[in-house]
Enzyme design. Structure first.
Site, mmCIF file in Angstrom:
data_model
loop_
_atom_site.group_PDB
_atom_site.id
_atom_site.type_symbol
_atom_site.label_atom_id
_atom_site.label_comp_id
_atom_site.label_asym_id
_atom_site.label_seq_id
_atom_site.Cartn_x
_atom_site.Cartn_y
_atom_site.Cartn_z
ATOM 1 N N LYS A 165 0.915 -1.196 0.008
ATOM 2 C CA LYS A 165 0.046 0.023 0.052
ATOM 3 C C LYS A 165 0.881 1.288 -0.160
ATOM 4 O O LYS A 165 1.632 1.519 0.880
ATOM 5 C CB LYS A 165 -0.692 -0.198 1.235
ATOM 6 C CG LYS A 165 -1.692 -1.365 1.366
ATOM 7 C CD LYS A 165 -2.422 -1.557 0.103
ATOM 8 C CE LYS A 165 -3.124 -2.949 0.307
ATOM 9 N NZ LYS A 165 -3.774 -3.295 -0.928
ATOM 10 N N ASP A 193 -0.333 -0.802 -4.550
ATOM 11 C CA ASP A 193 -1.557 -0.441 -4.615
ATOM 12 C C ASP A 193 -1.916 0.774 -4.031
ATOM 13 O O ASP A 193 -1.446 1.108 -2.956
ATOM 14 C CB ASP A 193 -2.429 -1.487 -3.741
ATOM 15 C CG ASP A 193 -3.875 -1.563 -3.703
ATOM 16 O OD1 ASP A 193 -4.497 -0.477 -4.430
ATOM 17 O OD2 ASP A 193 -4.647 -2.374 -3.286
ATOM 18 N N GLU A 218 -1.782 -0.256 -8.911
ATOM 19 C CA GLU A 218 -3.535 -0.619 -8.788
ATOM 20 C C GLU A 218 -3.927 0.521 -8.324
ATOM 21 O O GLU A 218 -3.696 1.181 -7.173
ATOM 22 C CB GLU A 218 -3.816 -1.713 -7.753
ATOM 23 C CG GLU A 218 -5.206 -2.160 -7.736
ATOM 24 C CD GLU A 218 -5.408 -3.685 -7.307
ATOM 25 O OE1 GLU A 218 -5.311 -4.555 -8.114
ATOM 26 O OE2 GLU A 218 -5.582 -3.554 -5.712
ATOM 27 N N ASP A 241 -9.503 -1.824 -9.768
ATOM 28 C CA ASP A 241 -10.198 -2.678 -8.680
ATOM 29 C C ASP A 241 -11.149 -1.929 -8.180
ATOM 30 O O ASP A 241 -12.376 -2.196 -8.170
ATOM 31 C CB ASP A 241 -9.369 -3.614 -7.399
ATOM 32 C CG ASP A 241 -8.707 -2.809 -6.603
ATOM 33 O OD1 ASP A 241 -8.407 -1.608 -6.743
ATOM 34 O OD2 ASP A 241 -8.492 -3.378 -5.497
ATOM 35 N N LYS A 265 -13.249 -7.949 -7.053
ATOM 36 C CA LYS A 265 -13.366 -8.436 -5.593
ATOM 37 C C LYS A 265 -14.568 -8.629 -5.388
ATOM 38 O O LYS A 265 -15.670 -7.964 -5.714
ATOM 39 C CB LYS A 265 -13.180 -6.934 -4.737
ATOM 40 C CG LYS A 265 -11.625 -6.280 -4.866
ATOM 41 C CD LYS A 265 -10.694 -7.118 -3.890
ATOM 42 C CE LYS A 265 -9.671 -6.250 -3.615
ATOM 43 N NZ LYS A 265 -8.645 -5.800 -4.691
#
Ligand code: MG
Length: 369
Positions: A165, A193, A218, A241, A265
Site C-alpha cells: 500500500k 496499490d 493498482e 479494482d 473483488k
C-alpha cells in the site's frame, strides 16, 4: 427445490494489528462480517459471507448488508436457489444497485447448487486450471523499513506475492517503491496499490519516476475518468479494482484501454454470478486478473480463490488470504488455507464447508417463507 428460510449472523472480525491505507489516511481495526444460512425444502443448506473492508474504503457498509437482506429476503422465498440468474434477477429487481449487499446470498445459492450437483465451486466455475493461486500479502503503509519488515514476516509464512500500500507523499512513495524493489527477492511479485490516493498529477510524477523498474500499480486515482486520463501519460501497467464494480465498468475499461489488469473483488461486484462475467470479459480482452475477497474470513477467501483457479494460469496474477490478518477463525481447519503461499482447489461439493455456527453467536435475523 425452494428457499424456505434465511438466517443472518453478524460477526466482528478483528484484525491482528491496525491497518493503514492511502498513506495512513484510512485506519482499520475490525471488519463487520455478515454470514447467511439459506435452507431449502429438500434439506440442503448453503452458506455465504459478505464482508466489506470497513465502511471508509469504498461505498459498502456492514450493517447495510443486513438491511439489504431484510429487503431482499421476501423476494427470495420459494425461488429455486440453483437457478442462479433467476436469484440474481430477483435481487436486482427488489433492490437495484447495492451489489455488496447481495454477494452473501449469491454465494449461499452457489453452495446449495454445488451440493445438489456434487460439484465444487471451482468445478462449477469451469474447472481448476492448475498451479494454485498465488496469495498476495497485504502490506500496510509506513516507512520503507516498516513495510519491508511486514514483507519479511509474510515471507516467513511462505508468501511470494505482496500487495504493497502506497499513496502518500510523492517523494516518500518514490523512496518506498525503490527501496522495496531493491529488496525484492527473485520471483517475488509486488503490486503497488495506491487505493485511489493520488491526484492525476501525483500519479504521473510517481509512475514516471519509477518507470525503469517495470512495476505495476493498482487504482492510482479516484475514478475511471482519472485513470483514463493518466493512462497515456505513464508507462507502468495499471490495475483497476475499486472502480471495477459493474459489467459496464469492465466494458469501459477494455474498450478505452484504461488498464492492463483487472482486480475483481467478489463482495464489491455482488457475488460469483456477476464476477464470472467480469472474468470472462477480462480474458476476452487480454487483461490479467487478481481475484480477491473484499475482506473477510476463510469463507470469503475460499470463494475468491475458487474463481481464481478457473482462470488460465498465465492470466491469473494472484489472490488473497484475508483470514491470515484476523484474530478469529469461523471454521477452524476448514476451507482453503495457504500452503507455502498458495491456495489449492477443494474437492468437496459447494464451497466445501460450513462455518461453526457456535462461533457466529446468535442469529440477528430469521426470514421464513
Ligand atoms: Mg486494491
Amino acid at each position: 427445490m425452494k428457499i424456505t428460510k434465511i438466517t443472518v449472523f453478524h460477526k466482528d472480525l478483528p484484525l491482528s494489528q491496525p491497518y493503514f491505507l492511502s498513506g495512513g489516511r484510512l485506519r482499520f481495526d475490525v471488519l463487520d462480517a455478515t454470514f447467511v444460512k439459506i435452507e431449502t425444502d429438500e434439506g440442503i443448506t448453503g452458506w455465504g459471507e459478505g464482508t466489506p473492508w470497513g465502511h471508509t474504503y469504498v461505498p459498502a457498509h456492514g450493517p447495510g448488508i443486513r438491511a439489504g437482506i431484510e429487503t431482499l429476503a421476501p423476494a427470495l422465498m420459494g425461488l429455486d436457489p440453483r437457478e442462479l440468474e433467476m436469484i440474481e434477477y430477483a435481487m436486482d429487481k427488489q433492490l437495484p444497485g447495492h451489489l455488496y449487499a447481495k454477494s452473501a446470498i449469491d454465494l449461499a445459492c452457489w453452495d446449495i447448487k454445488g451440493q445438489a450437483s456434487n460439484m465444487s465451486l471451482t468445478q462449477m466455475l469451469g474447472g481448476d486450471r492448475g498451479g494454485g493461486v498465488r496469495i498476495m500479502s497485504s502490506v500496510s503503509s509506513g516507512t520503507p523499513d516498516y513495510m519491508l519488515n511486514i514483507i519479511k514476516d509474510y515471507r516467513a509464512m511462505g508468501y511470494v506475492g505482496h500487495s504493497v500500500k502506497v499513496g502518500g507523499d510523492v517523494e516518500k512513495d518514490i523512496e518506498r517503491i525503490r527501496f522495496l524493489e531493491e529488496n525484492r527477492l527473485p520471483g517475488e511479485r509486488i503490486l503497488y496499490d495506491v487505493n485511489r490516493a493520488w491526484s492525476r498529477r501525483e500519479a504521473v510524477i510517481v509512475m514516471n519516476a519509477v518507470s525503469d523498474l517495470g512495476v505495476s500499480f493498482e487504482q492510482p486515482c479516484e475514478t475511471l475518468d482519472d485513470i483514463a486520463r493518466i493512462r497515456p501519460l505513464t508507462q507502468s501497467p495499471i490495475s483497476v479494482d475499486e472502480t471495477l464494480v459493474t459489467l459496464q465498468d469492465m466494458t469501459r475499461i477494455v474498450h478505452e484501454g484504461i488498464a492492463e489488469i483487472a482486480g475483481i473483488k467478489i463482495n464489491r461486484v455482488g457475488g460469483l454470478t456477476k464476477a464470472r462475467r467480469l472474468r470472462d470479459m477480462a480474458l476476452a480482452h487480454g487483461l490479467q486478473i487478481y481475484v480477491m475477497a473484499t475482506g473477510g474470513s476463510v469463507m470469503a477467501d475460499t470463494e475468491a480463490s475458487a474463481l481464481a483457479l478457473s482462470i488460465p494460469e498465465e492470466m491469473r496474477l494472484g489472490g488473497w488470504a484475508c483470514q491470515d490478518m484476523l484474530t478469529v477463525d469461523i471454521a477452524p481447519g476448514k476451507g482453503m488455507r495457504s500452503q507455502d503461499g498458495y491456495h489449492y482447489a477443494l474437492s468437496e461439493a459447494g464451497i466445501g464447508f460450513a462455518p461453526e455456527e457456535s462461533l457466529l453467536g446468535n442469529a440477528v435475523a430469521v426470514y421464513e417463507a
